[in-house]
Design a protein around this motif. Structure first.
Motif, PDB file in Angstrom:
ATOM      1  N   PRO A  59      43.713 -85.471-113.434  1.00 49.72           N
ATOM      2  CA  PRO A  59      45.004 -86.135-112.968  1.00 49.72           C
ATOM      3  C   PRO A  59      44.801 -87.821-113.417  1.00 49.72           C
ATOM      4  O   PRO A  59      44.091 -88.710-113.126  1.00 49.72           O
ATOM      5  N   HIS A 114      44.142 -90.744-114.951  1.00 53.93           N
ATOM      6  CA  HIS A 114      43.326 -91.566-115.661  1.00 53.93           C
ATOM      7  C   HIS A 114      42.001 -90.790-115.804  1.00 53.93           C
ATOM      8  O   HIS A 114      41.095 -91.476-115.335  1.00 53.93           O
ATOM      9  N   ASN A 115      41.719 -89.716-116.169  1.00 53.79           N
ATOM     10  CA  ASN A 115      40.518 -89.113-115.987  1.00 53.79           C
ATOM     11  C   ASN A 115      40.273 -88.492-117.336  1.00 53.79           C
ATOM     12  O   ASN A 115      39.985 -87.376-117.441  1.00 53.79           O
ATOM     13  N   PRO A 116      40.055 -89.178-118.504  1.00 56.58           N
ATOM     14  CA  PRO A 116      39.928 -88.634-119.719  1.00 56.58           C
ATOM     15  C   PRO A 116      38.317 -88.210-120.232  1.00 56.58           C
ATOM     16  O   PRO A 116      38.135 -87.923-120.867  1.00 56.58           O
ATOM     17  N   ALA A 117      37.608 -88.574-119.073  1.00 57.13           N
ATOM     18  CA  ALA A 117      36.246 -88.293-119.194  1.00 57.13           C
ATOM     19  C   ALA A 117      35.872 -86.943-119.260  1.00 57.13           C
ATOM     20  O   ALA A 117      36.452 -86.115-118.643  1.00 57.13           O
ATOM     21  N   ASN A 126      53.627 -96.160-113.099  1.00 58.65           N
ATOM     22  CA  ASN A 126      52.533 -95.510-113.858  1.00 58.65           C
ATOM     23  C   ASN A 126      53.279 -94.250-114.816  1.00 58.65           C
ATOM     24  O   ASN A 126      52.517 -93.533-115.349  1.00 58.65           O
ATOM     25  N   ARG A 129      47.850 -98.715-114.005  1.00 55.95           N
ATOM     26  CA  ARG A 129      48.030-100.082-114.464  1.00 55.95           C
ATOM     27  C   ARG A 129      48.457-100.848-113.316  1.00 55.95           C
ATOM     28  O   ARG A 129      48.640-102.120-113.436  1.00 55.95           O
ATOM     29  N   SER A 185      39.127 -93.868-114.015  1.00 61.99           N
ATOM     30  CA  SER A 185      38.030 -93.205-114.763  1.00 61.99           C
ATOM     31  C   SER A 185      37.172 -94.243-115.276  1.00 61.99           C
ATOM     32  O   SER A 185      37.275 -95.293-115.511  1.00 61.99           O
ATOM     33  N   ASP A 238      37.434 -82.359-122.067  1.00 62.92           N
ATOM     34  CA  ASP A 238      39.182 -82.289-121.830  1.00 62.92           C
ATOM     35  C   ASP A 238      39.592 -81.112-121.692  1.00 62.92           C
ATOM     36  O   ASP A 238      40.001 -80.349-122.991  1.00 62.92           O
TER      37      ASP A 238
END
Lengths: 462, 462
Positions: free
Chosen positions: B184, B186-189, B107, A347, A413, B192
């Motif tokens: 790490p 911001h990688n929810p793509a 963050n 953010r 991402s 999972d």
């Protein structure tokens, strides 16, 4: 696909599910050739409406015998082509599995079939003091099964987390047609397959039943609409609020383009010259809220907020949320087609990414407006276009790709809540190293051995 | 294992890690033959102390070449034999990987090596306004890597969730020695894999680095010690409080046996004739807390609470928590050995399971005392014994098994936070249907192809 295979497939499906639960006429199938992502389309060979887990398992087995793909679909609100029947095959509609099987307040859970609408559950829980926390903008239409498939978020994700944080158990059909009951409620033993299933977009299994955690309703809310002259000051305010140790229930950002569209559609009375509006909601026990609200207001003022408005009544609060949730609807005023992107950045990089989105739109000559779950660093640039203009569609795709690559470069991402679907599959190789993708492929093969569930989604071919 | 293999293994390990980072003398290895679960023991062939992810990967590759098992170990506080080196092989000690690499408040995350102590992180965060929420009773000794391996909980799990809810990313070494960086931040793509890795007890991968979510400290607390004449009324109070829509930060139960042990050890001034004490903590913004506290007190009174004491100062609060967290230490007063079980039931079944625990103890002539994370329905019956008395050890194992089977019969599970380890592996077939276990085995093979990571743990052989 060979006509003989299709005919045999349809015959077998009809025999097992009943003629009325199988669609196969061209005019019927055309409805299912895409979802909320309208840029790519493909027609399935059949659409079926099972009414039980066993029927779903049967459909998977029949599809396997015919070696055709199976794609699960809920309400079809995916914005990334998650329901696109790539390669044809059978679309499994879960919308007739829509019973709320149990509401158990003392154990804080509900059991629902995959086709239950998010809003349907919300209504069933009204008055109980509890709710199901994930509340996507498509809440009125999307299903809980779809929420699980994409690990959906929503405005309140900031404080309450995404769908996986609210799933206690799943009943699923694997790629070989076997049925698993995973972790209903108090079963954290063994390998916890829930996490990998939630968000797997139907590429590992078809979810048929879901045990969801219920969240107590907050006692009270403070909902603010804060108007900023610049996007920068709005996103700095977001970052400062979190930096202060305050976690609002939601911090939503809308830019000038969205404000204009909403104003034209609904006349909320927004100032048309403002560059950004934040909708900030604090929730919790009533008594502590005012102090927290004052802190938030002070931070916003320090960042140069032009105007801070507080919803004085529950009705005014509803209205503030309506204007946020109606944003998608209002876009029709701006353009005949649009594509909502779903990038996410730490953010603290929000000001940067919002500036870059403007620049990228300009460079590709694409009109872009922005809504964002700003508190999560989750941006939703909306790219406006006319789908009949093929050259413009190409520019939209290129701009979308460029802005997601910028998110990756920021340490972010390509999706926070919409999933990969077919839309972003090529970006996976930018996002992940080959060993990471290979590990994911191994896990997919373990649960979906023939690879017939949701082919062409999520994981790119090696 | 053949002596020649062991010699070659040790030689190769020494060559790569340096002599000082490899233990192989009998007297050194004996320390690692068990963990907090002392009923089963087995000596490893070597113990290594890697200092980086690359070194861990190298150890895994060397072990693979010698076809020997690899067992990861943190502080060795597992109560289920999670660190037992079944079949010998190499124990990978992660305790020298203990750097806190980053604290990023804006963050809301920290990055730590696997060997960082839970308390070490807590201390590093003191004064920042944030903390890492999982707080196992072994907090002073256990590592974050161990917390991840067992998906550890603690008293505050009730409101804040288990470890998986606080892990944003992992760096891991898979069974083939490849290194993955998963999600790490911001990688929810993609798929999972975090969820299935957390709690997998080292059977899928060795975790070397962890991105953890930070939680804002609550503004204030209300901490109550409530004394009940019966276990039933205490557990009914727990159920009523949740039924009312109140989620305390913690609701801990201690029975008469524990009270006696604590009193003997520390003289907290507990009444020795009470059957149960609840430690209830509410947290949040100060102003709302008193009303909530009054509701809780009223519910407890309605259930017949004999005495309600509120911690008036931060120091008194610390003291109340100390008495709860010191419970394990005080047990040494009661018995030379003890085994802490870890069952979980829907919280409405708490009165039933607590009654049954007493009966089962009596039937097997085993002395049992109880602590419980009551708010979660998570019971921790402590079975007291003398490990030199083999016949008594047998009765302890039988009683433990009987009470976990009772948890399963209640719709619960055999572990809430300690894991399966070697202790409960036989119960997995009561808990899961064969297709469920088979799906888990497939996933394990995908990530740990040779099966050399943590053999004999979590999943029983087919």
């Amino acid at each position: 696909m060979a006509v003989s295979v299709v005919l045999s497939l349809i015959k077998e499906l009809r025999r097992t599910l009943g003629r009325e639960n199988v669609l196969s006429a061209h005019s019927e199938l055309v409805v299912y050739e895409c979802d909320g992502y309208t840029i790519e389309k493909n027609r399935p060979d059949a659409v079926v409406f099972p009414q039980s887990t066993e029927q779903v398992a049967t459909v998977v087995r029949i599809a396997n015998e015919h070696n055709v793909p199976v794609v699960a679909r809920g309400a079809g609100t995916s914005l990334a082509g998650g329901c696109l029947p790539l390669g044809g095959g059978v679309v499994v509609m879960l919308t007739r599995m829509r019973r709320i099987l149990q509401v158990d307040l003392r154990n804080r859970l509900a059991v629902v079939e995959a086709g239950v609408l998010n809003l349907q559950l919300a209504r069933a829980l009204a008055g109980t003091g509890y709710h199901f926390a994930p509340d996507p903008s498509s809440q009125g239409a999307c299903t809980i099964g779809g929420n699980v498939a994409t690990n959906a978020g929503g405005p309140h994700t900031l404080k309450y987390g995404v769908t996986v944080n609210h799933v206690l158990g799943l009943e699923v059909v694997l790629g070989d047609g076997s049925v698993l009951a995973l972790g209903p409620v108090h079963n954290p033993a063994g390998l916890d397959l829930l996490g990998v299933l939630v968000g797997s977009e139907g590429t590992l299994a078809i979810v048929t039943k879901i045990w969801v955690r219920l969240t107590p309703n907050p006692q009270d809310y403070r909902t603010l609409r804060v108007i900023f002259d610049t996007l920068d000051s709005a996103s700095n305010a977001v970052s400062d609020i979190i930096g202060e140790g305050i976690i609002p229930a939601a911090m939503e950002l809308m830019d000038r383009g969205i404000i204009g569209a909403l104003e034209e559609a609904y006349q909320f009375g927004f100032p048309l010259d403002a560059e950004a509006i934040l909708v900030i909601e604090l929730d919790g026990p009533s008594a502590g809220l005012d102090r927290q609200k004052e802190q938030v207001v002070e931070i916003c003022r320090r960042q140069g907020a032009r105007e801070v408005l507080q919803a004085a009544t529950a009705q005014e609060r509803q209205m503030l949320w309506k204007c946020r949730k109606a944003a998608a609807g209002a876009l029709g005023r701006l353009s005949s087609s649009y594509c909502t992107q779903d990038g996410v950045v730490p953010r603290t990089r929000l000001p940067h990414i919002l500036r870059r989105i403007v620049e990228i739109g300009r460079a590709h000559r694409v009109r872009v407006v922005n809504v964002a779950h700003a508190g999560d660093g989750n941006v939703h640039p909306v790219l406006l276009f006319d789908e009949r203009d093929k050259e413009e569609v190409h520019r939209v795709l290129a701009a979308g790709r460029a802005l997601l690559e910028e998110c990756i470069a920021c340490g972010g991402s390509v999706t926070a809540e919409h999933g990969i679907g077919v839309e972003k599959i090529e970006l996976m190789t930018s996002l992940f190293a080959e060993p990471d993708l290979e590990a994911m492929r191994h896990v997919r093969s373990a649960m979906n051995p023939g690879g017939r569930l949701g082919p062409g989604k999520v994981l790119p071919s090696p």
